[in-house]
Design a protein around this motif. Sequence first.
Motif, short mmCIF file in Angstrom:
data_model
loop_
_atom_site.label_atom_id
_atom_site.label_comp_id
_atom_site.label_asym_id
_atom_site.label_seq_id
_atom_site.Cartn_x
_atom_site.Cartn_y
_atom_site.Cartn_z
N GLU A 120 14.92 32.85 -78.98
CA GLU A 120 16.22 32.44 -79.50
C GLU A 120 16.02 31.42 -80.62
O GLU A 120 15.08 30.63 -80.59
N GLN A 121 16.91 31.46 -81.59
CA GLN A 121 16.85 30.53 -82.71
C GLN A 121 18.09 29.64 -82.70
O GLN A 121 19.22 30.13 -82.58
N ARG A 144 21.06 27.51 -83.99
CA ARG A 144 21.94 27.42 -85.16
C ARG A 144 22.30 25.97 -85.43
O ARG A 144 22.17 25.47 -86.55
N ASN A 145 22.77 25.28 -84.41
CA ASN A 145 23.03 23.85 -84.48
C ASN A 145 23.25 23.32 -83.06
O ASN A 145 23.85 24.00 -82.22
N SER A 195 22.97 28.78 -80.32
CA SER A 195 21.94 29.67 -80.86
C SER A 195 22.56 30.74 -81.74
O SER A 195 23.73 31.10 -81.60
N TYR A 196 21.74 31.23 -82.67
CA TYR A 196 22.14 32.44 -83.39
C TYR A 196 22.17 33.62 -82.41
O TYR A 196 21.47 33.58 -81.38
#
Length: 438
Positions: A28-29, A31-32, A36-37
């Motif tokens: 997972e990445q 986003r803020n 997550s994105y």
Amino acid sequence: MTPYSLRRLQLATQLDSDSVAIIIGNTEQIRNLNISYPFRQDNDFYYLTGFNEPYCVCVIRPGHDTPYIMFARDSDSHQEVQFGSRAGLNGLETNHGVNRAIDINEFKEKIVGLFEKRHKLFISDNHGQYHDQLGLWLTARQPEHAFDSVKVYREIHQLSPLIAQMRVIKDEHELNLIKQAAHASVQGHIAVMQASAPDVNERVLSATFNRTISDYGCDSVGYGNIVASGNNGICLHYEDNNQPCKAGDMVLTDLGGEYQHYTADISRTFPVNGKFTDAQAALYQVVLDALDASIALVKPGAKWNTLFEANQRVLAQGLLDLGILKGDIEEILASEAQREFTVHKTGHWMGLHVHDVGSYQAPNSNEWTTLEPNMVFTIEPGIYIPANCDKVDAKWRGIAIRIEDDILVTEDGYINLTKQAPRTIAEIETCMSSDKLI
């Protein structure tokens, strides 16, 4: 057997019983903060497993009693309430064909033991998660190895080239998904054309596409939407999509819906107000003729480069006939003078990724790839004349045209998967005067 188990078997037959294949999934990445994105699985991992959870590693050991091992997250009721259900280790073994599932938290501890006495490690780690472990994997010895035992000296190979060439030829399961992505995207392009009007913002047309493809099962797009009106179309990968469309301009759209991880990729260009000017129509017809010249060559045995050569000749001749280029056609082609306005190559493989993997040259050769049945690719000629190009007549300036179709090679020719997206001048003008999807 599932499509995924068949692919694992196909991969295993390219290896041997002295090999271990390790395929790393995606993470997972953020986003803020704690948002997550949207997660998307690594394509190589998904191609071989069909499993769409983060933090996984697949291990394939050809000829072993337990050839398919998955490291993954185990069930966790608290986390699943917060962020969604997981297959869990039991679920992987029961429902996903995994011979043995191990908690991902034990990966670094247990991976070397799975190598046993195999010498060749084939790695697919497209995101570099475990690059720092490669040295350990090469040199680590089994704890039970006595000082006078036979030593295992491992070697590392890249697995991605083998998977990439497998992915060039689509199986029936993949073709069905691509066809649905193409159908959804065709409807999306029609809806965008019908929503176009002076002063409509590019972002509205982009949102119209997204809304329409969702009716056909797509929950995402295969790449960032390109809705480029007027001179914005000169930028090949324009994604700002934030300008109002002006009467008299053209809109270049490059939009592809993603259906169950497989994408389409269609480009169309149309007048904002639904009616081509004479100059727009003249340039548009040159690009369409170039596209059709390339498509007509598609069949098993054709060479990849011939598609590019065919549309470049048509584009160059068209630009010469319109007075945009001057001179002899053969001299123009020899000097590639047309490339100032045609810019890019023919197209690309398409599938799990919009610019899908696989070589365009034959293995171990300088020869171009020969087309085979069940290859899927785009063909997308274009003409781009910037608004500040003072070397051409003013009527041509600020016009960008790209037309792109998705082509499937068949046993005796081809199928144009996206031909239902209006592509002739008459089809586009008729579509834009209607309010019904085809």
